[in-house]
Design a protein around this motif. Structure first.
Motif, short mmCIF file in Angstrom:
data_model
loop_
_atom_site.label_atom_id
_atom_site.label_comp_id
_atom_site.label_asym_id
_atom_site.label_seq_id
_atom_site.Cartn_x
_atom_site.Cartn_y
_atom_site.Cartn_z
N GLN A 6 15.74 0.49 -17.15
CA GLN A 6 15.37 0.88 -15.65
C GLN A 6 14.05 0.48 -15.50
N LEU A 7 13.73 0.15 -13.99
CA LEU A 7 12.38 -0.22 -13.46
C LEU A 7 11.84 1.16 -13.39
N PRO A 8 10.45 0.98 -13.43
CA PRO A 8 9.53 2.28 -13.23
C PRO A 8 9.82 2.99 -11.86
N PRO A 9 9.76 4.16 -11.45
CA PRO A 9 9.94 4.31 -10.11
C PRO A 9 9.28 3.64 -8.99
N HIS A 10 9.86 3.45 -8.08
CA HIS A 10 8.88 2.68 -7.02
C HIS A 10 9.91 2.42 -5.53
N ASP A 11 9.19 2.51 -4.73
CA ASP A 11 10.12 1.93 -3.24
C ASP A 11 9.49 0.93 -2.35
N HIS A 12 9.79 -0.18 -2.93
CA HIS A 12 9.14 -1.43 -2.30
C HIS A 12 9.26 -1.42 -0.81
N GLU A 13 10.36 -0.88 -0.17
CA GLU A 13 10.42 -0.57 1.17
C GLU A 13 9.60 0.37 1.83
N ALA A 14 9.18 1.40 1.06
CA ALA A 14 8.37 2.27 1.69
C ALA A 14 6.84 1.78 1.58
N GLU A 15 6.63 1.15 0.50
CA GLU A 15 5.33 0.32 0.54
C GLU A 15 5.12 -0.63 1.72
N GLN A 16 6.25 -1.61 1.94
CA GLN A 16 5.87 -2.42 3.04
C GLN A 16 6.02 -1.78 4.40
N ALA A 17 6.66 -0.46 4.48
CA ALA A 17 6.68 0.26 5.88
C ALA A 17 5.44 0.97 5.98
N VAL A 18 4.46 1.53 5.00
CA VAL A 18 3.48 2.17 5.43
C VAL A 18 2.40 1.16 5.72
N LEU A 19 2.50 -0.22 5.05
CA LEU A 19 1.47 -1.31 5.40
C LEU A 19 1.75 -1.59 6.83
N GLY A 20 3.05 -1.86 7.19
CA GLY A 20 3.48 -2.24 8.57
C GLY A 20 3.04 -1.19 9.72
N CYS A 21 3.04 -0.07 9.52
CA CYS A 21 2.60 1.05 10.08
C CYS A 21 1.04 0.74 10.52
N ILE A 22 0.30 0.59 9.39
CA ILE A 22 -1.28 0.31 9.56
C ILE A 22 -1.37 -0.65 10.35
N LEU A 23 -0.88 -1.69 10.35
CA LEU A 23 -0.86 -3.09 11.16
C LEU A 23 -0.29 -2.77 12.48
N ILE A 24 0.37 -1.87 12.92
CA ILE A 24 0.71 -1.62 14.24
C ILE A 24 -0.30 -0.59 14.93
N ASP A 25 -0.60 0.53 14.01
CA ASP A 25 -1.59 1.05 14.66
C ASP A 25 -2.81 1.36 13.50
N PRO A 26 -3.76 0.58 13.30
CA PRO A 26 -4.82 0.87 12.32
C PRO A 26 -5.51 2.18 11.99
N ASN A 27 -5.19 2.96 13.21
CA ASN A 27 -5.75 4.22 13.06
C ASN A 27 -4.93 5.19 11.91
N THR A 28 -3.72 4.78 11.57
CA THR A 28 -2.81 5.23 10.77
C THR A 28 -3.45 5.26 9.23
N LEU A 29 -4.32 4.42 9.03
CA LEU A 29 -5.05 4.13 7.53
C LEU A 29 -5.49 5.57 7.26
N HIS A 30 -6.39 6.26 8.41
CA HIS A 30 -6.90 7.50 8.28
C HIS A 30 -6.07 8.47 8.02
N ASP A 31 -4.75 8.40 8.35
CA ASP A 31 -3.95 9.41 8.12
C ASP A 31 -3.28 9.45 6.45
N VAL A 32 -3.07 8.17 6.09
CA VAL A 32 -2.71 8.04 4.80
C VAL A 32 -3.54 7.88 3.57
N GLN A 33 -4.85 7.40 4.00
CA GLN A 33 -5.83 6.99 2.80
C GLN A 33 -6.10 8.34 1.88
N GLY A 34 -6.01 9.65 2.60
CA GLY A 34 -6.41 10.58 1.86
C GLY A 34 -4.95 10.94 0.69
#
Length: 190
Positions: A6-34
């Motif tokens: 098995q591949l190590p646990p990961h979720d490529h779609e969630a990774e792309q989604a959080v990056l997409g969220c930051i591009l849509i609203d850069p202030n989102t970065l402050h919500d997730v960087q912690g």
């Protein structure tokens, strides 16, 4: 499929989604960087995108497809396909509202990978007959203690980082309250 295959646990779609969220609203970065450190990303390209976003934000530069791509290229992480990939991230999610949920998913998978790395290190200790058994047990217990403490080193925030985040959030809040230029009601007396 065995656990070894098995591949190590990961979720490529969630990774792309959080990056997409930051591009849509850069202030989102402050919500997730912690919640998210760059090493939490399993995909190296997604990690590079996130690191570029964090550097831009730290410098108080805009975070968008062009600035992120430029930042990646400046740090040797971008190539001819980088702009296309970063632009594709915008189409992964329709809104930035679920960024924290995606970040928690990424963090959870990262913590599982850390556990797997620790388990692998413990297995190597058990198989190494050159190490004294008492020393091997002590090292294994030390590794296990890192998991039972409930805090992973990757999510420890220094006082400086916490202060920097609070400062950034207060600056952003003040910018929303006070415009850059106040209108003076008396014409000609400015």
């Amino acid at each position: 499929m065995s656990i070894i295959e098995q591949l190590p646990p990961h979720d490529h779609e969630a990774e792309q989604a959080v990056l997409g969220c930051i591009l849509i609203d850069p202030n989102t970065l402050h919500d997730v960087q912690g919640l998210l450190k760059p090493e939490a990303f399993h995909n190296p390209t997604n990690r590079d995108v996130y690191e570029a976003m964090m550097r831009l934000s730290q410098r108080r530069d805009g975070v968008d497809t062009l600035t992120v791509t430029g930042e990646m290229k400046r740090h040797g992480a971008g190539d001819d396909g980088t702009l296309s990939y970063v632009m594709e991230l915008l189409s992964v999610v329709p809104t930035s509202l679920n960024a924290v949920t995606y970040a928690k998913t990424i963090q959870s998978h990262h913590r599982r990978r850390v556990i797997l790395q620790g388990a692998s290190a413990m297995a190597r200790l058990a198989y190494d007959l050159e190490i004294d058994i008492d020393e091997a047990e002590a090292k294994a217990q030390s590794i296990a203690a890192g998991f039972t403490s409930g805090t992973a080193d990757a999510y420890t925030v220094t006082a400086y980082e916490a202060a920097q985040q609070v400062y950034q959030e207060s600056e952003d809040a003040m910018r929303d309250i006070f415009p850059e230029r106040l209108e003076f009601p008396f014409v000609g007396l400015e």
